[in-house]
Design an enzyme around this catalytic site. Structure first.
Site, PDB file in Angstrom:
ATOM      1  CG  ASP A  26      -0.361   0.232   2.530  1.00 55.06           C
ATOM      2  OD1 ASP A  26       0.887   0.335   2.615  1.00 55.06           O
ATOM      3  OD2 ASP A  26      -1.108   0.351   3.519  1.00 55.06           O
TER       4      ASP A  26
ATOM      5  CB  THR B 166       2.381  -2.248  10.926  1.00 47.40           C
ATOM      6  OG1 THR B 166       1.161  -2.715  10.324  1.00 47.40           O
ATOM      7  CG2 THR B 166       2.171  -0.866  11.520  1.00 47.40           C
TER       8      THR B 166
ATOM      9  CG  HIS C 199       7.868 -28.804  11.100  1.00 50.49           C
ATOM     10  ND1 HIS C 199       7.547 -28.312  12.343  1.00 50.49           N
ATOM     11  CD2 HIS C 199       9.172 -29.181  11.165  1.00 50.49           C
ATOM     12  CE1 HIS C 199       8.611 -28.376  13.120  1.00 50.49           C
ATOM     13  NE2 HIS C 199       9.612 -28.907  12.437  1.00 50.49           N
TER      14      HIS C 199
ATOM     15  CB  CYS D 229       1.123  -2.352   4.733  1.00 47.86           C
ATOM     16  SG  CYS D 229       1.001  -3.366   6.213  1.00 47.86           S
TER      17      CYS D 229
ATOM     18  CG  HIS E 177       9.669 -25.228  12.395  1.00 45.65           C
ATOM     19  ND1 HIS E 177       9.857 -25.202  13.754  1.00 45.65           N
ATOM     20  CD2 HIS E 177      10.745 -25.892  11.889  1.00 45.65           C
ATOM     21  CE1 HIS E 177      10.983 -25.832  14.064  1.00 45.65           C
ATOM     22  NE2 HIS E 177      11.556 -26.241  12.946  1.00 45.65           N
TER      23      HIS E 177
END
Ligand code: RB5
Length: 145
Positions: free
Chosen positions: A9, A68, A134, A66, A99
């Site tokens: 963004d 954060t 996993h 973005c 994992h």
């Protein structure tokens, strides 16, 4: 050919462009699904656009940026088959591949500096999923509730 899809963004534009430049130098073929300007836009629209191309297997891996890295991962994880992770350190980047078989990496331009972000990208892209126990856990995630 190493290929991936990337998006951002307005809050992640500068870092996204830097990542594109960095990965092109390393021989990656990259689809940039926007946004392309600093004009304010809605990150879930970009996240869903990218995530659908992971979900339909057009791309194996994608990167979203973005402010954060948080909103992008929340939105991308709504799309079937997408395992998006926000990473702010290299250990989490490695483990999310080894994992969790993460297929979308989310970064925050306002959180993580350029040099660290590029290290995170390199480690995330070069770490293989370990499979084994996993795989069973990832299968449980994919089965949902
Ligand atoms: C945009 O201002 C900001 O909310 C967005 O880039 C992101 O940080 C959302 O999680």
């Amino acid at each position: 050919m190493k290929k991936l899809i990337i998006g951002c963004d307005h809050g992640g534009l500068t870092l996204k462009n830097r990542i594109i430049e960095h990965l092109k130098e390393k021989g990656f073929e990259i689809e940039d699904c926007g946004t392309y300007t600093k004009e304010s836009c809605d990150y879930p629209v970009i996240a869903h656009k990218l995530a659908s191309k992971i979900s339909d297997n057009t791309y194996e891996k994608g990167i979203l940026v973005c402010g954060t890295g948080l909103g992008m991962s929340i939105a991308a994880n709504k799309v079937k088959g997408v395992r998006a992770v926000t990473c702010t350190d290299t250990c989490s980047a490695r483990m999310s591949r080894a994992h969790n078989n993460a297929n979308v990496l989310c970064l925050g331009e306002r959180i993580t500096g350029e040099y660290l972000a590029l290290d995170i990208v390199d480690i995330w892209l070069s770490t293989d999923f370990e499979g084994g126990r996993h795989q069973r856990r990832v299968d449980i995630i994919e089965a949902g509730v």
